[in-house]
Write an enzyme that holds these catalytic residues in place. Sequence first.
Site, mmCIF file in Angstrom:
data_model
loop_
_atom_site.group_PDB
_atom_site.id
_atom_site.type_symbol
_atom_site.label_atom_id
_atom_site.label_comp_id
_atom_site.label_asym_id
_atom_site.label_seq_id
_atom_site.Cartn_x
_atom_site.Cartn_y
_atom_site.Cartn_z
ATOM 1 N N ASP A 70 0.917 -1.161 0.166
ATOM 2 C CA ASP A 70 0.122 -0.182 0.032
ATOM 3 C C ASP A 70 0.800 1.154 0.048
ATOM 4 O O ASP A 70 2.125 1.237 0.269
ATOM 5 C CB ASP A 70 -0.932 0.036 1.149
ATOM 6 C CG ASP A 70 -1.889 1.135 1.163
ATOM 7 O OD1 ASP A 70 -2.352 1.611 0.163
ATOM 8 O OD2 ASP A 70 -2.362 1.635 2.361
ATOM 9 N N SER A 71 0.322 2.357 -0.122
ATOM 10 C CA SER A 71 0.902 3.787 -0.063
ATOM 11 C C SER A 71 1.515 3.936 1.342
ATOM 12 O O SER A 71 2.421 4.825 1.630
ATOM 13 C CB SER A 71 -0.106 4.763 -0.807
ATOM 14 O OG SER A 71 -1.025 4.685 0.226
ATOM 15 N N TYR A 114 -1.181 8.435 -2.628
ATOM 16 C CA TYR A 114 -1.319 7.875 -3.900
ATOM 17 C C TYR A 114 -2.705 8.558 -4.506
ATOM 18 O O TYR A 114 -2.564 8.560 -5.650
ATOM 19 C CB TYR A 114 -1.675 6.297 -3.896
ATOM 20 C CG TYR A 114 -0.270 5.463 -3.959
ATOM 21 C CD1 TYR A 114 0.920 6.024 -3.891
ATOM 22 C CD2 TYR A 114 -0.230 4.218 -4.194
ATOM 23 C CE1 TYR A 114 2.118 5.341 -3.981
ATOM 24 C CE2 TYR A 114 0.782 3.384 -4.237
ATOM 25 C CZ TYR A 114 1.953 3.770 -4.191
ATOM 26 O OH TYR A 114 3.050 3.283 -4.235
ATOM 27 N N GLY A 115 -3.553 9.004 -3.732
ATOM 28 C CA GLY A 115 -4.675 9.521 -4.015
ATOM 29 C C GLY A 115 -4.444 10.869 -4.953
ATOM 30 O O GLY A 115 -5.495 11.445 -5.414
ATOM 31 N N CYS A 162 -4.724 -1.503 -1.817
ATOM 32 C CA CYS A 162 -4.817 -0.021 -1.938
ATOM 33 C C CYS A 162 -5.860 -0.095 -3.338
ATOM 34 O O CYS A 162 -5.604 -0.414 -4.378
ATOM 35 C CB CYS A 162 -3.519 0.348 -2.555
ATOM 36 S SG CYS A 162 -3.279 2.235 -2.780
ATOM 37 N N ASN A 163 -6.943 0.708 -3.008
ATOM 38 C CA ASN A 163 -7.882 0.718 -4.079
ATOM 39 C C ASN A 163 -7.521 1.932 -5.152
ATOM 40 O O ASN A 163 -7.777 1.541 -6.290
ATOM 41 C CB ASN A 163 -9.222 1.305 -3.324
ATOM 42 C CG ASN A 163 -9.799 0.605 -2.422
ATOM 43 O OD1 ASN A 163 -10.863 -0.215 -2.558
ATOM 44 N ND2 ASN A 163 -9.600 0.533 -1.282
ATOM 45 N N THR A 164 -6.807 2.753 -4.702
ATOM 46 C CA THR A 164 -6.376 3.775 -5.622
ATOM 47 C C THR A 164 -5.313 3.037 -6.643
ATOM 48 O O THR A 164 -5.484 3.505 -7.657
ATOM 49 C CB THR A 164 -5.527 4.821 -4.854
ATOM 50 O OG1 THR A 164 -6.449 5.271 -3.701
ATOM 51 C CG2 THR A 164 -5.048 6.289 -5.604
ATOM 52 N N GLU A 224 -3.436 7.663 8.953
ATOM 53 C CA GLU A 224 -1.779 7.289 9.281
ATOM 54 C C GLU A 224 -1.528 7.720 10.673
ATOM 55 O O GLU A 224 -0.875 7.406 11.470
ATOM 56 C CB GLU A 224 -1.165 8.281 8.323
ATOM 57 C CG GLU A 224 -1.133 7.817 6.772
ATOM 58 C CD GLU A 224 -0.138 6.692 6.652
ATOM 59 O OE1 GLU A 224 0.909 6.505 7.162
ATOM 60 O OE2 GLU A 224 -0.526 5.664 5.825
ATOM 61 N N THR A 274 -8.136 1.491 1.957
ATOM 62 C CA THR A 274 -7.809 0.366 3.075
ATOM 63 C C THR A 274 -7.417 1.152 4.149
ATOM 64 O O THR A 274 -7.276 0.446 5.193
ATOM 65 C CB THR A 274 -6.681 -0.230 2.350
ATOM 66 O OG1 THR A 274 -5.687 0.227 2.053
ATOM 67 C CG2 THR A 274 -7.072 -1.263 1.335
ATOM 68 N N HIS A 275 -7.157 2.535 4.360
ATOM 69 C CA HIS A 275 -6.763 3.104 5.466
ATOM 70 C C HIS A 275 -8.166 3.293 6.508
ATOM 71 O O HIS A 275 -8.080 3.632 7.509
ATOM 72 C CB HIS A 275 -6.387 4.618 5.078
ATOM 73 C CG HIS A 275 -4.881 4.801 4.562
ATOM 74 N ND1 HIS A 275 -4.375 4.237 3.593
ATOM 75 C CD2 HIS A 275 -3.756 5.035 5.393
ATOM 76 C CE1 HIS A 275 -3.114 4.484 3.204
ATOM 77 N NE2 HIS A 275 -2.786 5.046 4.621
HETATM 78 N N1 DGL Z 1 -4.836 3.030 1.059
HETATM 79 C C1 DGL Z 1 -4.994 3.598 -0.247
HETATM 80 C C2 DGL Z 1 -6.192 3.211 -1.022
HETATM 81 O O1 DGL Z 1 -6.897 2.106 -0.567
HETATM 82 C C3 DGL Z 1 -4.643 5.095 -0.705
HETATM 83 C C4 DGL Z 1 -4.008 5.898 0.277
HETATM 84 C C5 DGL Z 1 -3.308 7.054 -0.485
HETATM 85 O O2 DGL Z 1 -4.133 8.177 -1.103
HETATM 86 O O3 DGL Z 1 -2.131 7.025 -0.513
HETATM 87 O O4 DGL Z 1 -6.838 3.978 -1.800
#
Ligand code: DGL
Length: 262
Positions: free
Chosen positions: A11-12, A43-44, A75-77, A152, A184-185
């Site tokens: 994940d990020s 990542y978003g 990570c969904n993104t 975070e 996932t956060h």
């Molecule tokens: N945990 C990541 C997700 O599920 C993204 C968090 C980010 O923006 O880095 O999308």
Amino acid sequence: MSHQANVLIFDSGVGGLSVYKEIEVRLPQLNYTYIFDNEAYPYGELEHDTLIQRVERLITQLVSEHNIDLVVIACNTASTIVLPTLRAHLNIPVVGVVPAIKPASNLANKAVGLIATPATVTREYTHDLVRDFSQSKPVKMLGSTRLVDMAEEKLRGKVVDLKELEQVLEPIAHHIDVAVLGCTHFPIIKSEIQQVLGEHVVLVDSGEAIARRVQTLLELESAQGVGVREIYSTAPPWEERALNCALAELGFNPVLHFHLAI
Ligand code: DGL
């Protein structure tokens, strides 16, 4: 497979730990390598092509250096755009996580709220999921990086400010009866989100479904014993004492630095 499987979870940031927990509780005997790309977080807010190239480089290097048997892009993104590229280049299973629109729509009477990153709510993949699986229920989308930061911070010992959370969730708060935690956060701040949205709103995430998928692909049952757990970050993990304490509770040693090859 003669050795215990080596599973890579990516994940990020710390969000993928919510997915790790679901997998680990089913298959504690496996070896887990967790990596968070905090150098490129969040990542978003990354450009589409930058994200695809970065994730591909990181995962390819990790898979070969750590003898990985299965990858979970937790990570969904990232999953909403990188899975085809990764699957084309790796010869091991790659499991992704995408917003749980279908189960949420099955539960909703009024409307579904999709809470995710700013990138995930604009992805074509997400809009296709809504078109194909929302069963004509309205889906109200909210993209927020601040929510990701809050998760975070919580894992580093900071208490979530409920007033601030209320302000972030305000645009969807009174219009929905089911909310998809499409990042996932967010399971990390699930109890706070529940408190703000109210007990009448059902919260749905993809963690358990991912864990079932991993179990099916590896054709394994839970077994005695605990495998090796290693955790890496792409930026030097200085000053991460509070985070390391939280990670110790999940069975990890302190964070190590992962050097991304040029
Ligand atoms: N945990 C990541 C997700 O599920 C993204 C968090 C980010 O923006 O880095 O999308």
